[in-house]
Design an enzyme around this catalytic site. Structure first.
Site, PDB file in Angstrom:
ATOM      1  N   HIS A 125       0.875  -1.170   0.000  1.00  0.00           N
ATOM      2  CA  HIS A 125       0.000   0.000   0.000  1.00  0.00           C
ATOM      3  C   HIS A 125       0.919   1.228   0.000  1.00  0.00           C
ATOM      4  O   HIS A 125       2.009   1.176   0.562  1.00  0.00           O
ATOM      5  CB  HIS A 125      -0.807  -0.067   1.300  1.00  0.00           C
ATOM      6  CG  HIS A 125      -1.928   0.905   1.418  1.00  0.00           C
ATOM      7  ND1 HIS A 125      -1.734   2.219   1.779  1.00  0.00           N
ATOM      8  CD2 HIS A 125      -3.262   0.749   1.257  1.00  0.00           C
ATOM      9  CE1 HIS A 125      -2.905   2.820   1.842  1.00  0.00           C
ATOM     10  NE2 HIS A 125      -3.852   1.954   1.523  1.00  0.00           N
ATOM     11  N   ASP A 202       2.608  -4.801   8.048  1.00  0.00           N
ATOM     12  CA  ASP A 202       1.390  -4.000   7.952  1.00  0.00           C
ATOM     13  C   ASP A 202       0.208  -4.966   7.993  1.00  0.00           C
ATOM     14  O   ASP A 202      -0.039  -5.695   7.036  1.00  0.00           O
ATOM     15  CB  ASP A 202       1.453  -3.208   6.632  1.00  0.00           C
ATOM     16  CG  ASP A 202       0.124  -2.591   6.228  1.00  0.00           C
ATOM     17  OD1 ASP A 202      -0.887  -2.806   6.930  1.00  0.00           O
ATOM     18  OD2 ASP A 202       0.104  -1.906   5.195  1.00  0.00           O
ATOM     19  N   GLN A 205      -4.866  -5.074   6.527  1.00  0.00           N
ATOM     20  CA  GLN A 205      -5.800  -5.859   5.715  1.00  0.00           C
ATOM     21  C   GLN A 205      -5.971  -7.279   6.251  1.00  0.00           C
ATOM     22  O   GLN A 205      -6.923  -7.966   5.893  1.00  0.00           O
ATOM     23  CB  GLN A 205      -5.281  -5.894   4.265  1.00  0.00           C
ATOM     24  CG  GLN A 205      -6.315  -6.177   3.229  1.00  0.00           C
ATOM     25  CD  GLN A 205      -7.455  -5.194   3.257  1.00  0.00           C
ATOM     26  OE1 GLN A 205      -8.606  -5.596   3.402  1.00  0.00           O
ATOM     27  NE2 GLN A 205      -7.182  -3.909   3.143  1.00  0.00           N
ATOM     28  N   LYS A 228     -11.106  -1.158   9.749  1.00  0.00           N
ATOM     29  CA  LYS A 228     -11.207  -2.350   8.896  1.00  0.00           C
ATOM     30  C   LYS A 228     -11.651  -3.573   9.691  1.00  0.00           C
ATOM     31  O   LYS A 228     -11.799  -4.653   9.147  1.00  0.00           O
ATOM     32  CB  LYS A 228      -9.871  -2.598   8.206  1.00  0.00           C
ATOM     33  CG  LYS A 228      -9.552  -1.455   7.247  1.00  0.00           C
ATOM     34  CD  LYS A 228      -8.395  -1.706   6.341  1.00  0.00           C
ATOM     35  CE  LYS A 228      -8.230  -0.482   5.436  1.00  0.00           C
ATOM     36  NZ  LYS A 228      -6.987  -0.511   4.674  1.00  0.00           N
ATOM     37  N   CYS A 366      -4.572   2.450  -3.891  1.00  0.00           N
ATOM     38  CA  CYS A 366      -3.363   2.913  -3.168  1.00  0.00           C
ATOM     39  C   CYS A 366      -2.203   1.952  -3.364  1.00  0.00           C
ATOM     40  O   CYS A 366      -1.375   1.789  -2.458  1.00  0.00           O
ATOM     41  CB  CYS A 366      -3.626   3.100  -1.670  1.00  0.00           C
ATOM     42  SG  CYS A 366      -4.802   4.380  -1.310  1.00  0.00           S
TER      43      CYS A 366
HETATM   44  C1  LIG Z   1      -6.025   0.306   4.597  1.00  0.00           C
HETATM   45  C2  LIG Z   1      -4.636  -0.082   4.499  1.00  0.00           C
HETATM   46  C3  LIG Z   1      -3.604   0.769   4.923  1.00  0.00           C
HETATM   47  C4  LIG Z   1      -3.869   2.164   5.437  1.00  0.00           C
HETATM   48  O1  LIG Z   1      -4.615   2.155   6.583  1.00  0.00           O
HETATM   49  P1  LIG Z   1      -5.170   3.542   7.183  1.00  0.00           P
HETATM   50  O2  LIG Z   1      -6.191   3.101   8.164  1.00  0.00           O
HETATM   51  O3  LIG Z   1      -5.746   4.299   6.028  1.00  0.00           O
HETATM   52  O4  LIG Z   1      -4.017   4.236   7.793  1.00  0.00           O
HETATM   53  C5  LIG Z   1      -2.318   0.310   4.842  1.00  0.00           C
HETATM   54  N1  LIG Z   1      -2.038  -0.918   4.372  1.00  0.00           N
HETATM   55  C6  LIG Z   1      -2.994  -1.768   3.959  1.00  0.00           C
HETATM   56  C7  LIG Z   1      -2.611  -3.119   3.460  1.00  0.00           C
HETATM   57  C8  LIG Z   1      -4.308  -1.379   3.995  1.00  0.00           C
HETATM   58  O5  LIG Z   1      -5.264  -2.212   3.580  1.00  0.00           O
END
Ligand SMILES: *Cc1c(COP(=O)(O)O)cnc(C)c1O
Length: 408
Positions: A125, A202, A205, A228, A366
């Protein structure tokens, strides 16, 4: 036929928004990878906070401040338990994954040296690319990319070759938001540690689908965003191993993060407060805890099993549509389907689906480098949650077929 242990009809009653109509049609919400919907149980917690004990935390001696502080710290404990962190103060409240990543990237400014290497995966992302590029600009470190194959899986052979004693950091998402790929992070972490590099995963997701165990993974940093996982926007968390969080300098200066302030010198507060300058999103943090409670009550095993059934059902049905191609066909993926139809722009499909009350995402999600890899401007992305029904998948498939006939 979908055989599930989840009572979808009952679960759907928890989500008031699912009763809404859009463009005169019942809402079919398939943009869960961008933001999940919020159940009544979490909305009630938010209403209760503002109705009964809205106050600033950690400061007041008065009852409301105590109640707010207790609820906020109880939420931190819930998050700790959920991700199985060893210590409560290894959980830092942030405004979300983007904030969590920037906090770590900023902290490494004083640790990295020129020509140190940072590896990022090819399917990140933007929030997991840009902060590292900025870090490289500040330090002279070099960013290298772990490539992926056509299926949307990381090439582990290439990854192992990229690792060396120069590698200081590895950054990878647990699950790709654009492709749904579940990355083999356990192996990625172990390989990075074998050359002494730290790893940030990260988990934005992954968190709605997989319960990560940060101790078992032995990960150095892990992030999540509440919005999320059935929680509100503007709040999330950073897990960091205590030794790392001690080593990193504070990210922002301000109230809450200090031990003592004079104009000559300020000493910083202990963890986790060192990284929590200013008044946080108190209600959001409490609601994040409630959202994890809600999802745990349903059960992550049951969620994963049901979503896999939905994914298989939807994949099979969509592939019957003429000219439809799915991007991201990894063996191990979550319920995200990114697709295009030959000769049609993804935006046009998304617009027609919206007219039918079906919410999907179109564009680069993104993750522009992934789109460049496939040589496409973007995709249509349908992303499913445990509250989506088989009938909603049918509506999507009918809608896409209708769009194809209208647009070709
Ligand atoms: C949504 C997402 C982000 C960003 O998260 P925010 O809540 O907008 O800061 C980063 N990495 C992944 C894989 C995402 O799905």
């Amino acid at each position: 036929m979908i055989q599930t242990s989840l009572d979808i009809e009952t679960i759907r009653k928890d989500f008031p928004i699912l009763n809404r109509q859009v463009n005169g049609k019942p809402l079919v919400y398939l943009d869960n990878a961008a933001t999940s919907q919020t159940p009544r149980q979490v909305i009630d917690v938010i209403v209760d906070y503002y109705s009964n004990y809205n106050a600033n935390i950690h400061r007041g001696v008065h009852a409301l401040s105590q109640e707010a502080t207790d609820a906020y710290e109880a939420a931190r404990k819930k998050i700790q338990t959920h991700f199985n962190a060893a210590k409560t103060h290894e959980i830092i409240f942030t405004s979300g994954t983007t904030h969590s990543i920037n906090l770590v990237a900023n902290g490494f400014t004083s640790i990295l040296k020129k020509d140190d290497e940072i590896l990022v995966s090819a399917m990140e992302h933007h929030s997991n690319i840009v902060p590292w590029q900025m870090l490289c600009e500040r330090t002279g470190a070099v960013l290298k990319v772990i490539p992926m194959n056509q299926e949307g899986e990381l090439r582990m052979d290439a990854y192992k070759k990229l690792l060396s004693e120069h590698t200081k950091l590895v950054f990878c998402n647990h699950v790709s938001n654009a492709l749904g790929t579940v990355n083999p992070i356990e192996e990625i972490i172990a390989e990075a540690h074998s050359v002494g590099a730290a790893v940030l995963v990260d988990g934005a997701q992954a968190a709605p689908h997989i319960k990560a165990d940060v101790q078992k993974l032995d990960v150095d940093f892990y992030t999540a965003s509440a919005h999320k996982t059935c929680g509100p926007t503007g709040v999330g968390m950073l897990y960091g191993k205590e030794e790392w969080l001690q080593k990193l300098p504070p990210y922002q200066g301000g109230g809450e993060m200090i031990a003592e302030v004079t104009f000559e010198k300020t000493t910083y507060a202990d963890l986790p407060h060192k990284f929590e300058a200013g008044t946080p999103n108190i209600c959001g943090g409490i609601a994040f805890g409630a959202a994890l409670d809600y999802m745990n009550a349903i059960g992550f095993d049951a969620i994963a099993q049901y979503e896999e059934e939905l994914l298989n059902y939807a994949t099979e049905a969509l592939l019957k549509i003429d000219g439809l191609k799915i991007y991201g066909t990894a063996k191990h993926k979550t319920a995200v389907i990114s697709f295009n139809i030959d000769g049609i722009h993804p935006y046009d499909i998304g617009t027609i689906l919206d007219k039918l009350g079906i919410a999907v995402r179109t564009g680069h999600h993104c993750a522009q480098p992934i789109m460049d890899f496939y040589g496409i401007p973007g995709t249509v992305r349908a992303s499913f949650s445990f509250y989506n029904s088989k009938e909603e998948v049918d509506s999507l498939v009918e809608g896409v077929e209708r769009a194809r006939q209208m647009l070709l």
